[in-house]
Scaffold this motif. Structure first.
Motif, short mmCIF file in Angstrom:
data_model
loop_
_atom_site.label_atom_id
_atom_site.label_comp_id
_atom_site.label_asym_id
_atom_site.label_seq_id
_atom_site.Cartn_x
_atom_site.Cartn_y
_atom_site.Cartn_z
N ASN A 287 0.98 -0.88 -0.01
CA ASN A 287 0.12 -0.29 0.10
C ASN A 287 0.71 1.41 0.12
O ASN A 287 0.18 2.23 0.10
CB ASN A 287 -0.77 -0.45 1.20
N LEU A 288 2.71 1.48 0.07
CA LEU A 288 3.06 2.34 -0.13
C LEU A 288 2.61 2.93 -1.81
O LEU A 288 2.61 2.71 -3.01
CB LEU A 288 4.97 1.61 -0.80
N HIS A 289 2.49 4.76 -0.89
CA HIS A 289 2.17 5.43 -2.88
C HIS A 289 2.40 6.82 -2.31
O HIS A 289 2.83 7.43 -1.96
CB HIS A 289 0.56 5.56 -2.45
N PHE A 290 4.18 6.90 -2.82
CA PHE A 290 5.14 8.16 -3.52
C PHE A 290 5.52 8.15 -3.83
O PHE A 290 5.63 7.46 -5.17
CB PHE A 290 5.78 7.99 -2.31
N PRO A 291 6.43 9.13 -4.85
CA PRO A 291 6.53 9.26 -6.12
C PRO A 291 8.24 8.83 -6.03
O PRO A 291 8.76 8.58 -4.88
CB PRO A 291 6.69 10.46 -6.23
N GLY A 292 8.73 8.88 -7.74
CA GLY A 292 10.17 8.23 -7.22
C GLY A 292 10.32 8.35 -8.75
O GLY A 292 9.80 9.08 -9.01
#
Length: 186
Positions: A139-144
């Protein structure tokens, strides 16, 4: 800092721990204190050594200080990233920066500002989830950084890369290609 508020990768079973080994007056009549601290390596502001994703690559103790110091630029993608938790920093982001600033010289440190640093240490806003373990990872959601942008950075021989998110790969990555490209280049 190392504290109970420091965020660690969701699959770490524990966070920071500070233990008292000794504190007080000794049998010899003098005061003595000694402490131990334990923390997972992937928490807060941290360095991923190349060996993290590349067998035989450099470990943190093998990196020279000059490999992590020098001229740096900051590429701000926050306008796009704050609108999309799964934003991938692209080759066009790099080329747009060059069109406004001339070039990215060899051996430059490239730092990316996504705007997610403002969310630290709120785990739900920073990681995109409060869940832990395998469920948290899913459930990780962050930009990269898009792997194609990582290849571009490698080709242009940047010295190091930094980002204000928990990882250089975006939260939903399952193959960690950006890590593999950049770590493989030491």
């Amino acid at each position: 800092d190392f504290s109970p508020q420091t965020l660690y990768w969701p699959n770490n079973p524990s966070g920071f721990r500070h233990d008292t080994v000794a504190e007080g007056v000794t049998p010899g009549g003098f005061y003595y204190s000694s402490y131990a601290f334990i923390a997972p390596e992937h928490g807060g502001t941290h360095l991923d050594a190349p060996v993290h994703f590349a067998a035989g690559a450099l470990s943190a103790d093998q990196l020279r200080p000059d490999q992590l110091t020098g001229d740096a630029i900051v590429i701000d993608v926050s306008a796009k990233a704050l609108k999309d938790r799964d934003y991938l920093i692209s080759v066009s982001d790099l080329e747009n920066w060059i069109s406004q600033h001339d070039s990215i010289k060899e051996n430059t440190i490239v730092m990316f500002r996504t705007g997610y640093g403002q969310y630290y240490p709120d785990p739900e806003k920073y990681f995109g989830t409060l869940k832990k373990g395998a469920e948290g990872i899913a459930n990780l959601h962050f930009p990269g950084i898009d792997p194609r942008a990582a290849e571009w950075l490698k080709k242009h021989k940047v010295k190091a890369v930094g980002i204000d998110t928990p990882s250089i790969d975006f939260g939903q990555s399952t193959d960690f290609q950006t890590h593999r490209v950049l770590m493989g280049a030491n």
